[in-house]
Design a protein around this motif. Structure first.
Motif, mmCIF file in Angstrom:
data_model
loop_
_atom_site.group_PDB
_atom_site.id
_atom_site.type_symbol
_atom_site.label_atom_id
_atom_site.label_comp_id
_atom_site.label_asym_id
_atom_site.label_seq_id
_atom_site.Cartn_x
_atom_site.Cartn_y
_atom_site.Cartn_z
ATOM 1 N N GLU A 55 -6.761 -3.716 7.973
ATOM 2 C CA GLU A 55 -5.528 -3.720 7.188
ATOM 3 C C GLU A 55 -4.314 -3.576 8.097
ATOM 4 O O GLU A 55 -4.423 -3.099 9.222
ATOM 5 C CB GLU A 55 -5.546 -2.520 6.229
ATOM 6 C CG GLU A 55 -6.718 -2.514 5.288
ATOM 7 C CD GLU A 55 -6.457 -3.377 4.086
ATOM 8 O OE1 GLU A 55 -5.566 -3.032 3.315
ATOM 9 O OE2 GLU A 55 -7.130 -4.408 3.950
ATOM 10 N N LEU A 56 -3.157 -3.978 7.573
ATOM 11 C CA LEU A 56 -1.902 -3.800 8.301
ATOM 12 C C LEU A 56 -1.718 -2.323 8.671
ATOM 13 O O LEU A 56 -2.033 -1.434 7.878
ATOM 14 C CB LEU A 56 -0.746 -4.265 7.419
ATOM 15 C CG LEU A 56 0.674 -4.046 7.941
ATOM 16 C CD1 LEU A 56 0.931 -4.916 9.164
ATOM 17 C CD2 LEU A 56 1.683 -4.334 6.854
ATOM 18 N N ALA A 57 -1.209 -2.091 9.869
ATOM 19 C CA ALA A 57 -1.000 -0.716 10.327
ATOM 20 C C ALA A 57 -0.109 0.039 9.351
ATOM 21 O O ALA A 57 0.891 -0.480 8.880
ATOM 22 C CB ALA A 57 -0.351 -0.740 11.705
ATOM 23 N N SER A 58 -0.526 1.274 9.047
ATOM 24 C CA SER A 58 0.267 2.076 8.131
ATOM 25 C C SER A 58 0.133 3.532 8.512
ATOM 26 O O SER A 58 -0.973 4.045 8.670
ATOM 27 C CB SER A 58 -0.238 1.857 6.705
ATOM 28 O OG SER A 58 -0.008 3.005 5.938
ATOM 29 N N TYR C 93 1.334 -8.500 12.819
ATOM 30 C CA TYR C 93 0.066 -8.562 12.084
ATOM 31 C C TYR C 93 -0.154 -9.952 11.498
ATOM 32 O O TYR C 93 -1.247 -10.517 11.587
ATOM 33 C CB TYR C 93 0.080 -7.502 10.982
ATOM 34 C CG TYR C 93 -1.173 -7.454 10.155
ATOM 35 C CD1 TYR C 93 -2.338 -6.901 10.662
ATOM 36 C CD2 TYR C 93 -1.180 -7.949 8.856
ATOM 37 C CE1 TYR C 93 -3.488 -6.848 9.906
ATOM 38 C CE2 TYR C 93 -2.326 -7.893 8.086
ATOM 39 C CZ TYR C 93 -3.478 -7.335 8.608
ATOM 40 O OH TYR C 93 -4.611 -7.292 7.846
ATOM 41 N N ASN C 94 0.912 -10.530 10.925
ATOM 42 C CA ASN C 94 0.777 -11.860 10.340
ATOM 43 C C ASN C 94 0.554 -12.927 11.401
ATOM 44 O O ASN C 94 -0.156 -13.907 11.159
ATOM 45 C CB ASN C 94 2.016 -12.194 9.509
ATOM 46 C CG ASN C 94 2.058 -11.351 8.246
ATOM 47 O OD1 ASN C 94 1.007 -11.043 7.681
ATOM 48 N ND2 ASN C 94 3.245 -10.966 7.827
ATOM 49 N N ASP C 95 1.161 -12.721 12.576
ATOM 50 C CA ASP C 95 0.919 -13.675 13.664
ATOM 51 C C ASP C 95 -0.558 -13.701 14.041
ATOM 52 O O ASP C 95 -1.135 -14.763 14.279
ATOM 53 C CB ASP C 95 1.761 -13.290 14.891
ATOM 54 C CG ASP C 95 3.233 -13.643 14.696
ATOM 55 O OD1 ASP C 95 3.517 -14.397 13.742
ATOM 56 O OD2 ASP C 95 4.066 -13.165 15.477
ATOM 57 N N ASP C 98 -2.413 -15.489 11.390
ATOM 58 C CA ASP C 98 -2.240 -16.938 11.524
ATOM 59 C C ASP C 98 -3.170 -17.515 12.584
ATOM 60 O O ASP C 98 -3.671 -18.628 12.436
ATOM 61 C CB ASP C 98 -0.788 -17.259 11.907
ATOM 62 C CG ASP C 98 0.131 -17.145 10.701
ATOM 63 O OD1 ASP C 98 -0.399 -16.952 9.594
ATOM 64 O OD2 ASP C 98 1.364 -17.246 10.872
ATOM 65 N N LEU C 99 -3.383 -16.748 13.653
ATOM 66 C CA LEU C 99 -4.284 -17.219 14.708
ATOM 67 C C LEU C 99 -5.654 -17.539 14.128
ATOM 68 O O LEU C 99 -6.323 -18.477 14.554
ATOM 69 C CB LEU C 99 -4.440 -16.146 15.796
ATOM 70 C CG LEU C 99 -3.372 -16.053 16.870
ATOM 71 C CD1 LEU C 99 -3.620 -14.835 17.720
ATOM 72 C CD2 LEU C 99 -3.363 -17.309 17.728
ATOM 73 N N GLY C 100 -6.063 -16.752 13.152
ATOM 74 C CA GLY C 100 -7.387 -16.944 12.582
ATOM 75 C C GLY C 100 -7.409 -17.973 11.471
ATOM 76 O O GLY C 100 -8.485 -18.427 11.075
ATOM 77 N N ASP C 168 -2.878 -3.617 13.480
ATOM 78 C CA ASP C 168 -3.638 -3.253 12.282
ATOM 79 C C ASP C 168 -3.986 -1.769 12.373
ATOM 80 O O ASP C 168 -3.576 -1.082 13.312
ATOM 81 C CB ASP C 168 -4.892 -4.127 12.140
ATOM 82 C CG ASP C 168 -5.853 -3.952 13.300
ATOM 83 O OD1 ASP C 168 -5.456 -3.337 14.310
ATOM 84 O OD2 ASP C 168 -6.996 -4.429 13.214
ATOM 85 N N GLN C 169 -4.722 -1.289 11.377
ATOM 86 C CA GLN C 169 -5.059 0.139 11.346
ATOM 87 C C GLN C 169 -5.811 0.565 12.601
ATOM 88 O O GLN C 169 -5.559 1.622 13.169
ATOM 89 C CB GLN C 169 -5.903 0.449 10.103
ATOM 90 C CG GLN C 169 -5.101 0.537 8.830
ATOM 91 C CD GLN C 169 -4.230 1.794 8.789
ATOM 92 O OE1 GLN C 169 -3.267 1.914 9.519
ATOM 93 N NE2 GLN C 169 -4.577 2.726 7.919
#
Lengths: 269, 49, 256
Positions: A55-58, C93-95, C98-100, C168-169
């Motif tokens: 998930e996006l870092a939070s 994160y979106n970049d 997008d790579l995937g 990401d996390q």
């Protein structure tokens, strides 16, 4: 070394053509093949095991457990047994400095340029023991630590939290204090440091570990000492005893529930 | 000895200790074994020549 | 048939352009095999002749060379990834996503980059073990071992700085764990021994320098990105040059 002597030495080390081989094709082809194989392995791994993206870092949700990259998990595992300044900073620094001094404290002329255990038993054993410790801690960190950084065997259910009624940890000085019925009052005050009798005993025990460790080889293995000389001997023994101290502290904690061996207002070990 | 009680209980302290000792010992023996094997394999080669 | 091939070869090689690039014939004779080492800058990392013992795969296990190869691989895939990645916490994160999903070969390059990084860490460790077991750090090669240890540290830090970039996390919390340790540095960290005594606070200690702030945020991402893509590879390249040059001068410590 003087230049002329250096040239002479280099010339003496230069082998006759029979002892050497042309790099092209002999070495270049080995390199080419190993590179091709490595590329194939990397491609294969990339196809069967893609890079993870969670998930996006939070900052609001903390994953449980939070794990460092695998190559640092040995150090993270040490956090169970040592405070962060030791596990995360001092011990890794000591590993790095210890590795750097190796060539300068190993005067053994044997075993240069060939595999041998029989001609340098202590150095090989010492190095591989450290290596084994490093790898076993990583193995534990990767496969045996789960929720809340608790210990999970491969057959444990990793989705349920382990019981929180874990053992109660005690400092060594309290154990000594209770065992010998010593007073809990400080015997002196040095700024923020107001040690009790049992606290002073733990300081002596800690220093005693190094003192005894330095002395025993000096008395019983005088040859070892003479080969190394004063400075090298002290460096080797310091790093060797510190390395052995890591698993020792871990065992004291695991078997006797000892949290800290040594407590001061500034740091705890 | 209160501080030694419950040695088999969670978090399996004796189990972890044994795992550590046995694991470290096995890895050390493994690494030394590799060194000994390589030492021998190169020695045999020299005799052949 | 042979004649036709010979003619084609002559056509390609017997002209000013070819000879300006390759200054000697094919390395099929000993003289040309030596010349190829002199005249090619990459092959020049090698000597012309090498001790037979050093050729044994069982001696070196190719580990040092493979480590270097993984570094090259990481540089190539890394440059590709840099085209598609912006170190902005709102974009990063979106970049990576997008790579995937939308970029041709994006996931392949990302996977290769990741596996080469893992492989490099492991091969550095194994290379070091090999060098220890063959006693190759002994005089006159002591200093090259020291350079090697520094390269080991750089490899680990390079890997670790790259870990944050996907944002990401996994990335955020792995780096948070790591930076917690920096905070505990004796003297230089606000939570470390004697840190507060000499005036360290969360806003001026070593962790603050590392992250460019008190939390892992935009400044940390930018710092890690610049270190990962520029600073650390440059330092590594310099140290590698020293490392290889020393090997070239001292030769392999091979048997025989």
């Amino acid at each position: 070394m003087e230049i002329s002597a250096l040239i002479k030495k280099t010339a003496a080390e230069t082998r006759s053509p029979e002892d050497t081989a042309l790099v092209w094709p002999n070495l270049v082809y080995i390199e080419l093949i190993s590179i091709l194989l490595a590329t194939a392995v990397l491609l294969f791994l990339s196809l069967v095991s893609p890079a993870p993206l969670e998930e996006l870092a939070s900052a609001d949700t903390t994953p449980n457990p939070t794990k460092a990259p695998w190559y640092f998990l040995g150090l993270q595992e040490l956090l169970v047994y040592f405070d962060p300044w030791l596990a995360g900073v001092v011990l890794p620094s000591m590993i790095i400095v210890g590795l750097i001094v190796i060539p300068y404290v190993d005067p053994n002329p044997n075993g240069k340029g060939y595999y041998t255990f029989s001609e340098r038993k202590f150095s090989v054993l010492g190095f591989t023991f450290g290596l084994a410790l490093w790898y076993i801690l990583i193995v534990i960190g990767v496969w045996f630590r789960g929720l809340d950084w608790s210990w999970y065997w491969p057959w444990s259910d990793s989705s349920i939290h382990m019981s929180v009624t874990a053992v109660k940890l005690v400092d060594l000085e309290l154990i000594i204090q209770n065992m010998f019925g010593l007073s809990a009052d400080p015997v002196m005050t040095l700024g923020r440091y107001a040690p009790t009798v049992s606290n002073i005993i733990t300081v002596l025990l800690f220093l005693g570990y190094y003192a005894v460790g330095f002395t025993i080889p000096f008395l019983l293995l005088r040859n070892f000492f003479n080969q190394l000389g004063m400075i090298r001997y002290n460096l080797v023994m310091f790093f060797f005893l510190s390395m052995c101290g890591v698993p020792l502290k871990m065992f004291l904690r695991l078997i006797f529930n000892i949290k800290y061996l040594l407590v001061t207002p500034w740091f705890k070990i | 000895m209160g501080f030694m009680s419950d040695i088999w209980g969670y978090p399996y302290r004796l189990g972890i200790t044994l795992f550590l000792i046995v694991g470290t010992a096995l890895l050390t023996v493994g690494f030394v074994g590799i060194a000994v094997w390589l030492e021998k394999s190169f020695k045999n080669e020299k005799i052949k020549k | 048939m042979k004649e036709i091939i010979a003619k084609i070869v002559k056509l390609i090689t017997d002209n000013q352009v070819y000879r300006s690039v390759f200054r000697h014939g094919f390395p099929t004779t000993d003289a040309n095999r030596a010349l190829v080492m002199f005249s090619n800058v990459i092959l020049h990392l090698h000597p012309v002749r090498v001790r037979r013992g050093a050729l044994k795969i069982r001696f070196t296990w190719c580990l040092g060379g493979l480590t270097f190869f993984f570094f090259i691989m990481l540089a190539i895939t890394g440059v590709f990834l840099m085209f598609y990645y912006v170190p902005d916490t709102r974009r990063a994160y979106n970049d990576i996503k997008d790579l995937g999903t939308v970029i041709y070969f994006g996931s392949l390059f990302r996977n290769m980059h990741r596996w080469a990084a893992h492989a490099m860490v492991l091969s550095v460790w194994m290379h070091m073990t090999r060098v220890f077991l063959t006693g190759s750090y002994k005089p006159p090669r002591e200093f090259n071992w020291v350079v090697g240890v520094l390269l080991l540290v750089l490899t680990l830090v390079l890997s670790w700085t790259g870990y944050l970039l996907p944002w990401d996390q996994l990335a955020l919390w792995a780096v948070t764990v790591g930076s917690k340790m920096a905070e505990a540095t004796p003297l230089l960290g606000n939570a470390g021994p004697f840190g507060q005594e000499i005036g360290m606070t969360p806003a001026n200690d070593v962790r603050f320098v590392l992250l460019g702030g008190t939390v892992v945020g935009q400044s940390a991402l930018l710092r890690f990105y610049v270190l990962h893509c520029l600073g650390l590879p440059l330092v590594s390249a310099v140290l590698m040059a020293v490392h290889f040059w020393r090997i070239r001068k001292d030769g392999f410590s091979g048997p025989l």
